[in-house]
Design an enzyme around this catalytic site. Structure first.
Site, PDB file in Angstrom:
ATOM      1  CE  LYS A  65      -4.181  -1.851   2.168  1.00 54.74           C
ATOM      2  NZ  LYS A  65      -5.163  -1.712   3.242  1.00 54.74           N
ATOM      3  CG  ASP A 102      -8.410   0.395   3.731  1.00 52.45           C
ATOM      4  OD1 ASP A 102      -9.143  -0.381   3.090  1.00 52.45           O
ATOM      5  OD2 ASP A 102      -7.184   0.241   3.839  1.00 52.45           O
TER       6      ASP A 102
HETATM    7  P1  NDP Z   1       0.357  -2.855  10.283  1.00 54.75           P
HETATM    8  O1  NDP Z   1       1.347  -3.952  10.297  1.00 54.75           O
HETATM    9  O2  NDP Z   1       0.606  -1.636   9.471  1.00 54.75           O
HETATM   10  O3  NDP Z   1       0.134  -2.327  11.812  1.00 54.75           O
HETATM   11  C1  NDP Z   1      -0.005  -3.247  12.843  1.00 54.75           C
HETATM   12  C2  NDP Z   1      -0.428  -2.541  14.126  1.00 54.75           C
HETATM   13  O4  NDP Z   1      -0.604  -3.552  15.134  1.00 54.75           O
HETATM   14  C3  NDP Z   1       0.602  -1.567  14.694  1.00 54.75           C
HETATM   15  O5  NDP Z   1      -0.045  -0.508  15.338  1.00 54.75           O
HETATM   16  C4  NDP Z   1       1.360  -2.445  15.700  1.00 54.75           C
HETATM   17  O6  NDP Z   1       1.966  -1.716  16.749  1.00 54.75           O
HETATM   18  C5  NDP Z   1       0.231  -3.270  16.256  1.00 54.75           C
HETATM   19  N1  NDP Z   1       0.750  -4.495  16.838  1.00 54.75           N
HETATM   20  C6  NDP Z   1       1.254  -5.575  16.190  1.00 54.75           C
HETATM   21  N2  NDP Z   1       1.657  -6.518  17.070  1.00 54.75           N
HETATM   22  C7  NDP Z   1       1.401  -6.004  18.307  1.00 54.75           C
HETATM   23  C8  NDP Z   1       1.592  -6.509  19.640  1.00 54.75           C
HETATM   24  N3  NDP Z   1       2.143  -7.698  19.864  1.00 54.75           N
HETATM   25  N4  NDP Z   1       1.200  -5.735  20.680  1.00 54.75           N
HETATM   26  C9  NDP Z   1       0.642  -4.519  20.465  1.00 54.75           C
HETATM   27  N5  NDP Z   1       0.446  -3.978  19.228  1.00 54.75           N
HETATM   28  C10 NDP Z   1       0.819  -4.724  18.170  1.00 54.75           C
HETATM   29  O7  NDP Z   1      -1.032  -3.537   9.908  1.00 54.75           O
HETATM   30  P2  NDP Z   1      -2.299  -2.837   9.212  1.00 54.75           P
HETATM   31  O8  NDP Z   1      -2.482  -1.531   9.871  1.00 54.75           O
HETATM   32  O9  NDP Z   1      -2.164  -2.887   7.738  1.00 54.75           O
HETATM   33  O10 NDP Z   1      -3.487  -3.841   9.577  1.00 54.75           O
HETATM   34  C11 NDP Z   1      -4.013  -3.948  10.903  1.00 54.75           C
HETATM   35  C12 NDP Z   1      -5.222  -4.865  10.925  1.00 54.75           C
HETATM   36  O11 NDP Z   1      -6.295  -4.305  10.170  1.00 54.75           O
HETATM   37  C13 NDP Z   1      -4.974  -6.247  10.316  1.00 54.75           C
HETATM   38  O12 NDP Z   1      -5.588  -7.199  11.158  1.00 54.75           O
HETATM   39  C14 NDP Z   1      -5.684  -6.192   8.977  1.00 54.75           C
HETATM   40  O13 NDP Z   1      -6.138  -7.469   8.576  1.00 54.75           O
HETATM   41  C15 NDP Z   1      -6.843  -5.272   9.293  1.00 54.75           C
HETATM   42  N6  NDP Z   1      -7.385  -4.587   8.117  1.00 54.75           N
HETATM   43  C16 NDP Z   1      -8.699  -4.813   7.785  1.00 54.75           C
HETATM   44  C17 NDP Z   1      -9.271  -4.189   6.704  1.00 54.75           C
HETATM   45  C18 NDP Z   1     -10.696  -4.481   6.370  1.00 54.75           C
HETATM   46  O14 NDP Z   1     -11.146  -4.091   5.275  1.00 54.75           O
HETATM   47  N7  NDP Z   1     -11.457  -5.102   7.242  1.00 54.75           N
HETATM   48  C19 NDP Z   1      -8.507  -3.256   5.848  1.00 54.75           C
HETATM   49  C20 NDP Z   1      -7.143  -3.060   6.292  1.00 54.75           C
HETATM   50  C21 NDP Z   1      -6.620  -3.711   7.381  1.00 54.75           C
HETATM   51  P3  NDP Z   1       3.490  -1.151  16.586  1.00 54.75           P
HETATM   52  O15 NDP Z   1       3.366   0.113  15.815  1.00 54.75           O
HETATM   53  O16 NDP Z   1       3.933  -0.947  17.977  1.00 54.75           O
HETATM   54  O17 NDP Z   1       4.270  -2.217  15.854  1.00 54.75           O
END
Ligand code: NDP
Length: 270
Positions: A65, A102
């Site tokens: 993206k 989104d």
């Molecule tokens: P990213 O990888 O960009 O971001 C992940 C986020 O999760 C960050 O804020 C990260 O925190 C946090 N995170 C990951 N592991 C942990 C942990 N162990 N403890 C605390 N925080 C954690 O992912 P996306 O933003 O692209 O996607 C996020 C979710 O949204 C996914 O589940 C995806 O499937 C869903 N999604 C759904 C859509 C829909 O149409 N329904 C569209 C787009 C996404 P940190 O910054 O600290 O690493």
């Protein structure tokens, strides 16, 4: 016949081909929609070749993206704020245009499909990755009373707070510093549900009237939806509706017509 596709890596699991095929059937539109695995180093050449060969549009998913945003000659304001695109097409000059649908997807699902108002509400957005960035512009447009952004890596939430400062106040915080007062809406935009894990949130953040929304979806309740139900949240939703609504916004950009989403959401639930 016009060709469309979702590109990502991996992408085989994507529901987008099914969703767009169901949309196209509503208009008897002659379209073909595929899921195509594209690796990062082949992204630019794939996009160039796809549109040179007459392709109508692309959806972009993880992990492309942000890279796709950088390929665009022009982008929507939502994409600029998110610094990411999920929809590509050629503009009237034949140049690559990118949008991020989104945010419109999640807001439509919450406010229209589930009749939960965001205006005037206190919203907790959990996570500061691409999905949270994508959602923020559309959430802000709804004029909530407050948006609190909590993230494991506080610096990422603070960066977003600064980048959005000109258009709205977003309060970045750590999990530890989060005030234990109930929110009206809690959105889980972390990837934790993918691994069956929960963000470190106190149940004290939930009241009977709270709407809890997990962007993740599955065949059964996600771990976040189960947690929200267990602690008495009045409305508990997963992200399937968001997925279908963001796809409908892409379809609208490409075809100039917005499909009915309810029958498609119902078909996917079955
Ligand atoms: P990213 O990888 O960009 O971001 C992940 C986020 O999760 C960050 O804020 C990260 O925190 C946090 N995170 C990951 N592991 C942990 C942990 N162990 N403890 C605390 N925080 C954690 O992912 P996306 O933003 O692209 O996607 C996020 C979710 O949204 C996914 O589940 C995806 O499937 C869903 N999604 C759904 C859509 C829909 O149409 N329904 C569209 C787009 C996404 P940190 O910054 O600290 O690493």
């Amino acid at each position: 016949m016009t060709r469309y596709a979702v590109i990502g890596d991996p992408v085989a699991h994507s529901k987008s081909p099914r969703i767009h095929t169901l949309f196209a059937e509503q208009f008897t539109a002659d379209v073909q929609y595929a899921a195509i695995q594209v690796e990062a180093d082949g992204l630019k050449s794939f996009v160039d070749e796809f549109f040179s060969a007459g392709g109508g549009g692309l959806n972009v998913t993880v992990p492309h993206k942000e890279s796709a945003f950088a390929l665009c000659a022009s982008t929507s304001i939502q994409a600029q704020l998110a610094k990411a695109v999920n929809t590509l097409m050629l503009d009237s000059n034949g140049e690559l245009f990118g949008d991020n649908t989104d945010g419109r997807g999640i807001v439509t699902d919450i406010t229209e499909n589930h009749q939960v108002a965001i205006a005037g509400k206190r919203v907790l957005l959990v996570g500061a990755g691409g999905a949270a960035r994508g959602a923020l512009p559309a959430l802000i447009e709804q004029s909530p009373e407050q948006i609190v952004l909590v993230n494991r890596t506080l610096a990422k939430a603070q960066t977003i707070q600064n980048e959005f400062a000109d258009i709205a106040r977003v309060d970045a915080t750590s999990f530890e510093a989060l005030d234990r007062k109930p929110f009206d809406i809690i959105i889980n935009a972390t990837s934790l549900s993918l691994h069956g894990e929960l963000p470190a949130l106190s149940p004290a953040l939930i009241a009977e009237s709270t709407c809890c929304y997990d962007m993740m979806y599955g065949d059964s309740d996600t771990v976040f939806v189960s947690w929200a139900k267990q602690h008495g949240a009045g409305v508990c939703l997963d992200g399937l509706g968001m997925l279908v609504e963001q796809a409908a916004e892409s379809f609208l950009l490409w075809q100039g017509k917005r499909p009915e989403t309810q029958p498609v959401i119902a078909a996917l639930r079955r």
